[in-house]
Each structure stands twice: as structure tokens, then as C-alpha cells.
Write a protein that holds these residues in place. Structure first.
Motif, mmCIF file in Angstrom:
data_model
loop_
_atom_site.group_PDB
_atom_site.id
_atom_site.type_symbol
_atom_site.label_atom_id
_atom_site.label_comp_id
_atom_site.label_asym_id
_atom_site.label_seq_id
_atom_site.Cartn_x
_atom_site.Cartn_y
_atom_site.Cartn_z
ATOM 1 N N SER A 7 40.609 56.169 -67.684
ATOM 2 C CA SER A 7 39.216 56.181 -67.243
ATOM 3 C C SER A 7 38.563 54.801 -67.272
ATOM 4 O O SER A 7 37.532 54.597 -66.624
ATOM 5 N N ALA A 8 39.149 53.851 -67.995
ATOM 6 C CA ALA A 8 38.580 52.507 -68.018
ATOM 7 C C ALA A 8 38.894 51.722 -66.748
ATOM 8 O O ALA A 8 38.257 50.698 -66.479
ATOM 9 N N LEU A 9 39.856 52.200 -65.951
ATOM 10 C CA LEU A 9 40.200 51.510 -64.709
ATOM 11 C C LEU A 9 39.284 51.972 -63.588
ATOM 12 O O LEU A 9 38.968 53.145 -63.476
ATOM 13 N N PRO A 10 38.840 51.050 -62.721
ATOM 14 C CA PRO A 10 37.937 51.435 -61.629
ATOM 15 C C PRO A 10 38.623 52.356 -60.633
ATOM 16 O O PRO A 10 39.810 52.224 -60.358
ATOM 17 N N LEU A 11 37.840 53.285 -60.076
ATOM 18 C CA LEU A 11 38.356 54.213 -59.074
ATOM 19 C C LEU A 11 38.074 53.739 -57.657
ATOM 20 O O LEU A 11 38.569 54.320 -56.696
ATOM 21 N N SER A 12 37.279 52.701 -57.525
ATOM 22 C CA SER A 12 36.973 52.120 -56.222
ATOM 23 C C SER A 12 37.215 50.626 -56.293
ATOM 24 O O SER A 12 37.196 50.021 -57.365
ATOM 25 N N GLY A 13 37.449 50.032 -55.147
ATOM 26 C CA GLY A 13 37.689 48.601 -55.117
ATOM 27 C C GLY A 13 38.436 48.210 -53.871
ATOM 28 O O GLY A 13 38.693 49.047 -52.997
ATOM 29 N N PRO A 14 38.820 46.953 -53.765
ATOM 30 C CA PRO A 14 39.490 46.495 -52.554
ATOM 31 C C PRO A 14 40.857 47.119 -52.332
ATOM 32 O O PRO A 14 41.332 47.203 -51.210
ATOM 33 N N GLY A 15 41.513 47.556 -53.396
ATOM 34 C CA GLY A 15 42.832 48.165 -53.241
ATOM 35 C C GLY A 15 43.844 47.227 -52.637
ATOM 36 O O GLY A 15 44.705 47.631 -51.869
ATOM 37 N N ASP A 16 43.769 45.957 -52.982
ATOM 38 C CA ASP A 16 44.635 44.953 -52.372
ATOM 39 C C ASP A 16 45.735 44.486 -53.295
ATOM 40 O O ASP A 16 46.374 43.478 -53.058
ATOM 41 N N GLY A 17 45.985 45.236 -54.371
ATOM 42 C CA GLY A 17 47.032 44.842 -55.288
ATOM 43 C C GLY A 17 46.584 43.861 -56.362
ATOM 44 O O GLY A 17 47.405 43.335 -57.100
ATOM 45 N N THR A 18 45.260 43.594 -56.452
ATOM 46 C CA THR A 18 44.761 42.718 -57.507
ATOM 47 C C THR A 18 45.051 43.353 -58.861
ATOM 48 O O THR A 18 44.693 44.517 -59.088
ATOM 49 N N PRO A 19 45.701 42.652 -59.780
ATOM 50 C CA PRO A 19 46.110 43.279 -61.041
ATOM 51 C C PRO A 19 44.928 43.704 -61.908
ATOM 52 O O PRO A 19 43.950 42.982 -62.069
ATOM 53 N N LEU A 20 45.031 44.906 -62.453
ATOM 54 C CA LEU A 20 44.118 45.415 -63.466
ATOM 55 C C LEU A 20 44.906 45.514 -64.765
ATOM 56 O O LEU A 20 46.135 45.652 -64.743
ATOM 57 N N ARG A 21 44.225 45.471 -65.887
ATOM 58 C CA ARG A 21 44.917 45.580 -67.161
ATOM 59 C C ARG A 21 44.769 46.979 -67.746
ATOM 60 O O ARG A 21 43.688 47.544 -67.788
ATOM 61 N N PHE A 22 45.885 47.546 -68.193
ATOM 62 C CA PHE A 22 45.901 48.776 -68.969
ATOM 63 C C PHE A 22 46.831 48.552 -70.143
ATOM 64 O O PHE A 22 48.050 48.412 -69.970
#
Length: 229
Positions: A180-195
Motif C-alpha cells: 500500500s505504500a507504493l503509488p497506484l498511479s504514475g507514469p508507468g515508465d519503469g521508474t524504480p520504486l522501493r519496496f
């Protein structure tokens, strides 16, 4: 030339992969040919061949060899058979592989570090019963409140499937794995998110109406075309 420290991850249309001059059924080993013969639908056969060709292309790009020289294999830790299960390279235990396919779209990844990938086509009208089985309470609240709940759910679903493939969770534990800490919307371009200690990369392809996620211990860009040659 690819970065030897970063995994290679690609999402592409089945037809695009099968048009690649180095792809085709000639790459498949005996076990894969046996599985291919059991498919009844031609579309499923094409997806299977494309996914198994693409993972060899990714491994070849990573290692600097042609895909025909990639010693692709599989191993199921449960039944110990080698005609299905976790993909690997028979002669390179230091290389990690992952692959996925979904109705005309395929995805694959290869890296010197653990990597998992999943791709799914967007489907409308998923029931809340399904969401309850795979989402935490916090995730469910965010997904149902989202402007596009189906898209939001699929984003979490492919992320969790990728985490299964990297060995971080399993199908029976999806409703306890909280993203749930990761965004559900965004550019969706493969930009790394941290989990936690991992990098999560998302990519939405509007042309194919498909969403993919790649998870790795190192950041990588999730490409949506065969542009690594």
C-alpha cells in the motif's frame, strides 16, 4: 552493450518477438517442445514460443551471446521435474531468469541478481471477492477508492506476481503482503520504486492494454520494445 550490473527486462507483443530474426521454435529444448505440443489454441502456442524466445534474447543481451547459445532450463522444486518450474541457465547459476505471457503480450527478464517479471492484460469488472483474496485491507481501501479500480488492482497484482517469481512470497500469502505504500498511479515508465530491499518497476502499454511489473534487487528499466540489439 548492456550494463553488466543491471538486469535486462523487456515487454513486447508476441508478434513482435516472433518476427525477430533470432527467435523461433528452433530455440526450444525437448521439454519445451513437449509442453508446446500440449497446447490446443494457436494463440497460446505463439505466446509460449514468444515468451521462451524472449527470455533467451534477454539472457543473450545480458551475456553478450546469441540466444541459440543460451542453455535455458527449468526446475520445479516441488516435483523435481525439468519440463516446468523456475527458469534458469544450466551452465550459469549466477544468472537469474523470469518470464510471463498473457494473450498476445510477453515479458522476460535476465540478471546477475534476482529478478522477477509479470505481465497481464487489463480486464474490467474484477469482483471484490478476488481482490479480498489477494489484497491487504490497506491495499483494498486504496484500490476501491481509486478513479480506475481495475487498473489499480492490476498494478498491485502484477507487482505481487513478480514478487512470487523472485521468491519473496507465494500465492497463499498475497493477502498478507502489503504494497500500500507504493503509488497506484504514475507514469508507468519503469521508474524504480522501493519496496523493502527491492526495486519495483511498472510499465503500462496503452497500445496493448497491458500492465507489467519487474522486481529486482538492482534497479533496471522495464523496456516495452525489442531495442537492445
Amino acid at each position: 552493450m548492456t550494463d553488466m550490473g543491471a538486469p535486462v527486462a523487456v515487454v513486447a507483443a508476441t508478434d513482435e518477438v516472433l518476427r525477430h530474426p533470432l527467435a523461433g521454435t528452433h530455440l526450444l529444448n525437448e521439454g519445451e517442445r513437449g509442453r508446446l505440443a500440449r497446447f490446443h489454441r494457436e494463440t497460446a502456442r505463439r505466446d509460449f514460443v514468444a515468451a521462451h524466445a524472449l527470455v533467451r534474447l534477454c539472457a543473450g543481451w545480458l551475456l553478450g551471446v546469441v540466444p541459440a547459445r543460451v542453455a535455458f532450463a527449468q526446475h520445479c522444486p516441488t516435483c523435481r521435474r525439468t519440463d516446468h518450474g523456475r527458469p534458469l541457465l544450466a551452465d550459469r547459476p549466477d544468472v537469474h531468469l523470469s518470464l510471463s505471457h498473457a494473450d498476445g503480450v510477453v515479458a522476460a527478464a535476465a540478471g546477475h541478481v534476482p529478478v522477477g517479471i509479470d505481465v497481464e492484460r487489463l480486464a474490467r469488472g474484477r469482483g471484490t471477492q478476488v481482490m479480498h483474496r489477494v489484497l491487504t485491507a490497506a491495499e483494498l481501501a486504496l484500490v476501491t477508492a481509486h478513479a480506475d479500480p481495475d487498473h489499480a488492482f492490476l498494478r498491485q497484482w502484477v507487482r505481487k506476481e513478480a514478487l512470487i517469481k523472485i521468491g519473496r512470497t507465494d500465492l497463499d500469502s498475497l493477502d498478507t503482503l502489503d504494497l500500500s505504500a507504493l503509488p497506484l498511479s504514475g507514469p508507468g515508465d519503469g521508474t524504480p520504486l522501493r519496496f523493502e530491499d527491492l526495486y519495483v518497476m511498472d510499465s503500462f502499454d496503452s497500445r496493448r492494454n497491458a500492465l507489467a511489473a519487474a522486481v529486482s534487487t538492482e534497479p533496471t528499466r522495464l523496456r516495452t520494445a525489442l531495442t537492445l540489439e
